[in-house]
Design an enzyme around this catalytic site. Structure first.
Site, PDB file in Angstrom:
ATOM      1  N   LYS A 252       4.073   2.716  -6.495  1.00 40.57           N
ATOM      2  CA  LYS A 252       4.157   3.475  -5.103  1.00 40.57           C
ATOM      3  C   LYS A 252       4.406   4.925  -5.577  1.00 40.57           C
ATOM      4  CE  LYS A 252       6.842   3.159  -0.896  1.00 40.57           C
ATOM      5  NZ  LYS A 252       6.828   4.911  -0.658  1.00 40.57           N
ATOM      6  N   PHE A 342      -6.143   4.311  -3.703  1.00 40.85           N
ATOM      7  CA  PHE A 342      -5.751   2.999  -3.465  1.00 40.85           C
ATOM      8  C   PHE A 342      -6.392   2.103  -2.390  1.00 40.85           C
ATOM      9  CE2 PHE A 342      -2.427   5.474  -1.017  1.00 40.85           C
ATOM     10  CZ  PHE A 342      -2.443   4.618   0.139  1.00 40.85           C
ATOM     11  N   ARG A 419       2.448  -2.118  10.589  1.00 41.05           N
ATOM     12  CA  ARG A 419       3.270  -2.223   9.492  1.00 41.05           C
ATOM     13  C   ARG A 419       3.222  -3.785   9.441  1.00 41.05           C
ATOM     14  NH1 ARG A 419       6.898   0.965   7.071  1.00 41.05           N
ATOM     15  NH2 ARG A 419       6.885   2.283   8.807  1.00 41.05           N
TER      16      ARG A 419
HETATM   17  P1  AMP Z   1       5.787   3.735   3.969  1.00 41.86           P
HETATM   18  O1  AMP Z   1       5.132   5.128   4.240  1.00 41.86           O
HETATM   19  O2  AMP Z   1       7.456   3.976   3.889  1.00 41.86           O
HETATM   20  O3  AMP Z   1       5.477   2.643   4.958  1.00 41.86           O
HETATM   21  O4  AMP Z   1       5.610   3.392   2.574  1.00 41.86           O
HETATM   22  C1  AMP Z   1       4.188   3.352   2.187  1.00 41.86           C
HETATM   23  C2  AMP Z   1       3.716   4.337   1.573  1.00 41.86           C
HETATM   24  O5  AMP Z   1       3.559   4.370   0.041  1.00 41.86           O
HETATM   25  C3  AMP Z   1       2.394   4.820   1.916  1.00 41.86           C
HETATM   26  O6  AMP Z   1       2.272   5.418   3.272  1.00 41.86           O
HETATM   27  C4  AMP Z   1       1.798   5.767   1.003  1.00 41.86           C
HETATM   28  O7  AMP Z   1       1.906   6.945   1.046  1.00 41.86           O
HETATM   29  C5  AMP Z   1       2.868   5.338  -0.399  1.00 41.86           C
HETATM   30  N1  AMP Z   1       2.093   4.680  -1.226  1.00 41.86           N
HETATM   31  C6  AMP Z   1       2.214   5.292  -2.658  1.00 41.86           C
HETATM   32  N2  AMP Z   1       1.405   4.343  -3.461  1.00 41.86           N
HETATM   33  C7  AMP Z   1       0.725   3.580  -2.820  1.00 41.86           C
HETATM   34  C8  AMP Z   1      -0.079   2.284  -3.195  1.00 41.86           C
HETATM   35  N3  AMP Z   1      -0.561   2.148  -4.244  1.00 41.86           N
HETATM   36  N4  AMP Z   1      -0.470   1.657  -2.063  1.00 41.86           N
HETATM   37  C9  AMP Z   1      -0.096   2.004  -0.705  1.00 41.86           C
HETATM   38  N5  AMP Z   1       0.489   2.990  -0.584  1.00 41.86           N
HETATM   39  C10 AMP Z   1       1.134   3.738  -1.453  1.00 41.86           C
END
Ligand code: AMP
Length: 595
Positions: A252, A342, A419
């Site tokens: 991540k 990704f 989500r």
């Molecule tokens: P959230 O935004 O809090 O739902 O967390 C997911 C976020 O992680 C995504 O919006 C991306 O910006 C970030 N991210 C970083 N690496 C990855 C990955 N390998 N696959 C998907 N999301 C990623």
């Protein structure tokens, strides 16, 4: 269609606060709207001229709008100023000034929706030197032909203060009822919206082609797809159980999410909030042209700042240097980035969003030529929690936030705008206390006293209830603000001030000041408790109680990168509450999975 017909609906919508009534009024409005202009009517109702991702704003400030009112009404500057002091709302000032004027003008042609729209469009498009003057001229010309009530709404739209309480989701409900035969069709419309982020366009397809057009809705290059989002859990075991035993665990990256649209040499970059951020990343445009081996593509990546000397990944904050308007090229040199791809959502005419992750990943691998600055996201396929744990530590050591663990198999499609449990975040810092932060929306404020008199003493914060599309209060936060924050906050929140609780806000608290839910702040607390006052997850844990955050503090992070709908959701809060309980008193009945 006469603009006055639209205004009549706006007056009725403004007078109500319930969502169902609002939806019904929207259905009536869209029913009488000619299909050719339904997109325009939708944008205007939302207080916009284009979908937000176009990034063109009307940009008319109070002062300029008042000047236009003065010109259009022929009233003196003093009269206009006085009315503004008394009413505090430029829309109302315009209404009053024109009402006084209309006693003398008897014959006037009625404004059509198209007239208003094209004038607003001109205002949005004028730029460069002298553009302010031109905007005022166009606006005053428009106001001069408007009825007083019409002027009120024209002014509100032009100033970005429409605030009818209508959101994209309310329009979607109305479209499903009108063109899909009822709520059952809601999912189809939602998918179309998720694939285009353009509610006006969805309305137009529905009105002109019908339900079939919505069923066969096509991705358009240049219209961003709403991003798929991740749920969160706190251990590798739980994740594997939830995700079906086998997964791909990926780093991540702690950067900025980008959705890249490539059409030949034309490249656009959208942020996670779907803003067009192309101009901030000229280097990424070059990288995409060089390393993406497809004519047309919509791809997702995380763009991470790197230390030019060591090549180490730097934290997300470093990308803030790219937010400047001038000297972007200097920033490009000083703060270089690496993009980690990704996902692939569309490649050369093929919509991949309903394909399983393995297919999307293979496609991605086939079109990305890796280089020093362009990488594929690092991941492992595994069914072993220990291996995930180890990989997590490795990711953290390399400067990542943790892992995104993704489901495999036929079901693992790209769920645009959702989500869900197909992607699950795993970060390292989960403990039984609330060590993880939440992102909450400011919905109200309380006057400060003593040292804080003249600014806010505390803010009322809310989480997002996605099912019902409302914001529910979860805490009142007064700590963690520096003097600088306290000075800045009224400036930051002032533009969203409204005279009453917003129709989409639910709380048992009476704030001194109310805001439109817009601004997202990162908050940390000691624990999540049940509360009879706050409305988050109301009645879902216990009858007559909601969830609240105890001892909340502002972490200092303004989440301008998040829209209010990206704030922590009720479901996430419930999940955090349950996990926390489970850790405190393990019992077989608790925490059987998420709701
Ligand atoms: P959230 O935004 O809090 O739902 O967390 C997911 C976020 O992680 C995504 O919006 C991306 O910006 C970030 N991210 C970083 N690496 C990855 C990955 N390998 N696959 C998907 N999301 C990623």
């Amino acid at each position: 269609m006469f603009f006055s017909e639209l205004v009549e609906f706006y007056e009725r919508i403004e007078a109500i606060t319930g969502r169902i009534e609002m939806t019904n009024l929207l259905v009536q409005l869209l029913k009488i709207t000619p299909p050719e202009i339904i997109d325009k009517v939708v944008y205007l109702t939302l207080g916009e001229v284009y979908p937000p991702f176009i990034g063109l704003e009307l940009g008319v400030a109070d002062k300029m709008a008042l000047k236009a009112v003065k010109l259009a009404s022929g009233m003196s500057e003093r009269d206009v100023e006085r009315a503004y002091k008394e009413l505090g709302d430029v829309g109302l000032v315009g209404e009053r000034m024109l009402a006084e004027k209309s006693q003398v003008t008897l014959f006037m042609q009625q404004l059509m929706v198209e007239d208003v729209y094209s004038a607003l469009e001109k205002i949005a498009r004028v730029s460069g030197e002298g553009s302010m003057e031109t905007k005022i001229q166009i606006l005053s010309g428009l106001l001069a032909s408007a009825q007083p009530k019409e002027a009120k709404y024209i002014l509100r739209i032009v100033m970005g203060k429409m605030r009818l309480g209508v959101a994209d989701m309310t329009i979607l409900d109305a479209l499903a009822i009108l063109f899909g035969g009822g709520k059952e069709a809601r999912d189809l419309f939602e998918r179309a919206y998720n694939l285009s982020s353009d509610i006006g366009y969805v309305a137009k397809v529905a009105a002109q082609i019908g339900l079939d057009g919505i069923k066969k809705f096509k991705i358009t290059l240049g219209k961003p797809i709403r991003p798929m989002l991740a749920e969160r859990l706190s251990s590798a075991e739980e994740i594997l159980e939830k995700i079906g035993g086998k997964c791909i665990a990926e780093y991540k990256y702690d950067g900025e999410r980008m959705q890249i649209h490539k059409d030949g040499d034309e490249v656009l970059i959208f942020s996670r909030r779907l803003e067009n951020i192309t101009s901030q990343y000229p280097d990424v445009l070059e990288l995409v042209r060089k390393h993406v081996k497809a004519g047309e593509a919509i791809l997702e990546c995380e763009c991470v700042a790197v230390d030019p000397e060591t090549g180490d990944m730097l934290p997300f904050q470093e990308l803030m240097h790219r937010k400047r308007k001038h000297d972007v090229h200097k920033a490009v040199e000083q703060y270089p980035v690496i993009v980690h791809f990704f996902d692939a959502l569309y490649v050369d005419g093929r919509d991949l969003t309903l394909e399983p992750l393995e297919v999307r990943r293979k496609t991605l691998e086939s079109i990305i030529e890796e280089g020093e600055r362009v990488k594929l996201s690092k991941g492992i396929i595994t069914d072993d929690p220990n291996e995930i744990e180890k990989f997590l530590h490795e990711a953290v050591e390399e400067g990542c936030e943790g892992l995104v663990v993704k489901a495999l198999g036929e079901e693992a499609i790209y769920r645009a705008g959702a989500r869900g449990w197909l992607w699950i975040k795993l970060k390292r810092s989960y403990k039984s206390e609330m060590v993880d932060t939440v992102d909450l929306v400011v919905v109200g404020a309380f006057h400060g006293r003593g040292k804080r008199s003249g600014t806010y003493g505390a803010l009322l914060m809310a989480a997002y209830d996605k099912q019902r599309d409302v914001f529910q209060s979860v805490c009142k936060v007064g700590s963690g603000f520096t003097d600088e924050d306290l000075r800045k906050l009224p400036e930051l929140l002032g533009p969203y001030k409204i005279s009453h609780r917003h129709a989409r806000v639910e709380t048992g608290m009476e704030a001194d000041i109310w805001f439109e839910p817009k601004t997202v702040l990162e908050i940390i607390g000691d624990e999540i408790t049940i509360s009879p006052i706050h409305r988050a997850a109301w009645g879902m844990i216990r009858e007559g109680y909601g969830l609240a955050i105890r001892f909340p503090r502002f972490t200092g992070r303004y989440r301008f990168d998040k829209a209010p709908e990206d704030a922590t959701t009720i479901d996430e809060l419930i999940e955090m509450y349950r996990r926390q309980l489970k850790k405190l008193m393990p019992s077989p009945a608790e925490g059987q999975g998420a709701t």
